[in-house]
Design a protein around this motif. Structure first.
Motif, PDB file in Angstrom:
ATOM      1  N   ASP A 147       0.815  -1.220   0.000  1.00  0.00           N
ATOM      2  CA  ASP A 147       0.000   0.000   0.000  1.00  0.00           C
ATOM      3  C   ASP A 147       0.847   1.267   0.000  1.00  0.00           C
ATOM      4  O   ASP A 147       0.383   2.321  -0.475  1.00  0.00           O
ATOM      5  CB  ASP A 147      -0.918   0.020   1.229  1.00  0.00           C
ATOM      6  N   ARG A 150       3.533   1.953  -3.548  1.00  0.00           N
ATOM      7  CA  ARG A 150       2.901   2.126  -4.856  1.00  0.00           C
ATOM      8  C   ARG A 150       3.389   3.372  -5.587  1.00  0.00           C
ATOM      9  O   ARG A 150       3.680   3.333  -6.785  1.00  0.00           O
ATOM     10  CB  ARG A 150       1.370   2.243  -4.693  1.00  0.00           C
ATOM     11  N   THR A 186      -5.004  -8.516 -15.037  1.00  0.00           N
ATOM     12  CA  THR A 186      -4.632  -8.399 -13.620  1.00  0.00           C
ATOM     13  C   THR A 186      -3.372  -7.579 -13.415  1.00  0.00           C
ATOM     14  O   THR A 186      -2.853  -7.521 -12.291  1.00  0.00           O
ATOM     15  CB  THR A 186      -4.419  -9.790 -13.013  1.00  0.00           C
ATOM     16  N   THR A 190      -2.257  -0.896  -8.210  1.00  0.00           N
ATOM     17  CA  THR A 190      -3.437  -1.236  -7.412  1.00  0.00           C
ATOM     18  C   THR A 190      -3.803  -0.065  -6.511  1.00  0.00           C
ATOM     19  O   THR A 190      -2.958   0.753  -6.153  1.00  0.00           O
ATOM     20  CB  THR A 190      -3.157  -2.473  -6.537  1.00  0.00           C
ATOM     21  N   ASP A 191      -5.064  -0.015  -6.140  1.00  0.00           N
ATOM     22  CA  ASP A 191      -5.482   0.922  -5.107  1.00  0.00           C
ATOM     23  C   ASP A 191      -5.054   0.380  -3.740  1.00  0.00           C
ATOM     24  O   ASP A 191      -4.590  -0.770  -3.622  1.00  0.00           O
ATOM     25  CB  ASP A 191      -7.000   1.126  -5.151  1.00  0.00           C
ATOM     26  N   PHE A 193      -5.145  -1.451  -0.414  1.00  0.00           N
ATOM     27  CA  PHE A 193      -5.920  -2.595   0.074  1.00  0.00           C
ATOM     28  C   PHE A 193      -6.410  -2.367   1.506  1.00  0.00           C
ATOM     29  O   PHE A 193      -7.534  -2.716   1.852  1.00  0.00           O
ATOM     30  CB  PHE A 193      -5.085  -3.878   0.011  1.00  0.00           C
ATOM     31  N   TYR A 199      -6.821  -7.794   0.888  1.00  0.00           N
ATOM     32  CA  TYR A 199      -5.979  -8.245  -0.225  1.00  0.00           C
ATOM     33  C   TYR A 199      -6.379  -9.660  -0.641  1.00  0.00           C
ATOM     34  O   TYR A 199      -6.629  -9.943  -1.824  1.00  0.00           O
ATOM     35  CB  TYR A 199      -4.506  -8.194   0.186  1.00  0.00           C
ATOM     36  N   ILE A 202      -9.789  -9.873  -2.298  1.00  0.00           N
ATOM     37  CA  ILE A 202      -9.788  -9.414  -3.690  1.00  0.00           C
ATOM     38  C   ILE A 202      -9.197 -10.478  -4.604  1.00  0.00           C
ATOM     39  O   ILE A 202      -9.740 -10.770  -5.684  1.00  0.00           O
ATOM     40  CB  ILE A 202      -9.023  -8.077  -3.812  1.00  0.00           C
ATOM     41  N   PHE A 220      -0.068  -7.865 -10.316  1.00  0.00           N
ATOM     42  CA  PHE A 220       0.036  -6.522  -9.744  1.00  0.00           C
ATOM     43  C   PHE A 220       1.481  -6.017  -9.827  1.00  0.00           C
ATOM     44  O   PHE A 220       2.431  -6.797  -9.836  1.00  0.00           O
ATOM     45  CB  PHE A 220      -0.369  -6.525  -8.275  1.00  0.00           C
ATOM     46  N   ARG A 223       3.123  -7.557  -5.296  1.00  0.00           N
ATOM     47  CA  ARG A 223       2.184  -8.529  -4.755  1.00  0.00           C
ATOM     48  C   ARG A 223       2.836  -9.312  -3.623  1.00  0.00           C
ATOM     49  O   ARG A 223       4.075  -9.311  -3.474  1.00  0.00           O
ATOM     50  CB  ARG A 223       1.727  -9.498  -5.845  1.00  0.00           C
ATOM     51  N   ALA A 274      -5.063   4.406  -8.244  1.00  0.00           N
ATOM     52  CA  ALA A 274      -4.423   3.571  -9.256  1.00  0.00           C
ATOM     53  C   ALA A 274      -4.470   4.243 -10.624  1.00  0.00           C
ATOM     54  O   ALA A 274      -3.541   4.105 -11.430  1.00  0.00           O
ATOM     55  CB  ALA A 274      -5.093   2.199  -9.308  1.00  0.00           C
TER      56      ALA A 274
END
Length: 372
Positions: A147, A150, A186, A190-191, A193, A199, A202, A220, A223, A274
């Motif tokens: 998170d 990113r 995929t 990502t936004d 979590f 996580y 999802i 992602f 990940r 994202a």
């Protein structure tokens, strides 16, 4: 001290024409039968197949000491080079083939199923990345890290960019691999979590949708590894120079450590969406280290040296603790002064007008005969 390991995807090419060759199966047989004494002091890495017959993947062991990691990366490459030579091929570390290629699927039930479902997206997938695994204590810590790193990941795209040519033409991107990977449903940023539970929920929902076939298809940008206790950072092109790979590993470990500290201190993740991160990644893939990058938080254009410097300052406390700050300072200075793999590939082409010459240069640097 957190351990870090590296996966590098490599292309197999013809020594004369520079075109890709579908010889991975033969090379893996040679590598499997090579005596242990062929590479004295080998540190535990391995070579494996990838989705296409024109590719190999090397995997280092996890290391706390980056000098040992550097040795392992180079010895993995050496092992691949020696095995490829046994079937009359060469190995190059490039995010894409400079010359037009026709991928040939590695015969594997999983890959065949993916190819059947995803069609051209899978059959044309011939790109090579560098994945960095950094140890985490738990899924909770790992998702907290994901998170919070990113916003910084586009900077790693810029530093590693090494895929300027696509199907025999200049793509006008420093990293076209970073664009091609977005064909997969995929893949990408990502936004936030918020928790390990969310996580995993999802990922479970993605599996239940039937679009994603298994957990290995979580593509992602970063990940949780589904087989080792690490955060896997997946945004980088494979670097032609092994020293650039070590720089990436050092920065990745620094990011994981500093964002884990931020989480433990109760700091919240930056509220960047994202959608905006896709713009930052596009900018990094388009220009690499030759243009502006988007600021990780304000998302406005800034000189690449300033943004890279900001990343360095953010991870510096962790680098000082592990003794890696000087290595990173030298590495960043070298990339900003001399360029990354994309700059090198274009410079060779500008000088020779020959894509086979670009491939030959990549092979020399990959095998350690030359350096950026």
């Amino acid at each position: 001290m957190r351990t870090v390991g590296v996966e590098e995807e490599l292309l197999l090419v013809d020594p004369q024409s520079g075109t890709t060759r579908s010889v991975a199966t033969r090379i893996l047989r040679i590598a499997a039968g090579a005596p242990a004494t062929a590479l004295p002091g080998h540190l535990g890495g391995s070579i494996a197949h990838e989705v296409q017959q024109q590719m190999l993947e090397t995997n280092t062991a996890p290391h706390a000491d980056l000098r040992e990691l550097a040795d392992d990366i180079r010895q993995c490459r050496d092992r691949a080079v020696v095995a490829a030579r046994g079937v009359g091929a060469r190995v190059i570390a490039s995010g894409s083939s400079p010359l037009k290629a026709e991928p040939r699927l590695f015969r594997d039930p999983r890959y065949e199923r993916i190819a059947d479902v995803f069609g051209t997206t899978a059959s044309e997938q011939l790109t090579c990345a560098c994945h960095v695994h950094v140890a985490v204590e738990s899924d909770d810590e790992g998702v907290a890290v994901i998170d919070r790193i990113r916003c910084w990941l586009p900077v790693l795209i810029a530093l590693s960019a090494n895929s300027p040519f696509w199907h025999g033409r200049d793509s006008h991107y420093a990293s076209f691999r970073s664009q091609a990977i977005l064909r997969w449903p995929t893949a990408g940023p990502t936004d936030v979590f918020g928790s390990a539970e969310r996580y995993h929920a999802i990922v479970a929902a993605m599996l239940e949708s039937g679009v994603m076939l298994d957990k290995g298809m979580v593509y992602f940008d970063a990940r949780l590894s589904h087989h080792v206790p690490t955060v896997e950072i997946r945004v980088a092109d494979v670097c032609v120079d092994a020293s650039h790979t070590v720089l990436l590993a050092a920065l990745a470990r620094g990011l994981v450590e500093m964002t884990a500290r931020s989480w433990r201190a109760g700091e919240t993740p930056p509220p960047v969406t994202a959608s905006m991160l896709r713009l930052a990644s596009w900018q990094a893939g388009r220009y690499g280290v030759t243009g502006n990058l988007l600021d990780p938080f304000s998302l406005v254009p800034r000189p690449v040296a300033d943004v890279v410097g900001e990343l360095h300052e953010f991870v510096r406390p962790a680098l000082v603790d592990t003794g890696d700050d000087e290595l990173v300072e030298r590495g960043i200075a070298a990339v900003l002064a001399r360029g990354n793999g994309a700059v090198r590939q274009r410079a060779v082409f500008a000088r020779t007008g020959s894509l086979p010459d670009v491939v030959a240069d990549l092979a020399r640097v990959t095998s350690g005969q030359d350096a950026l």
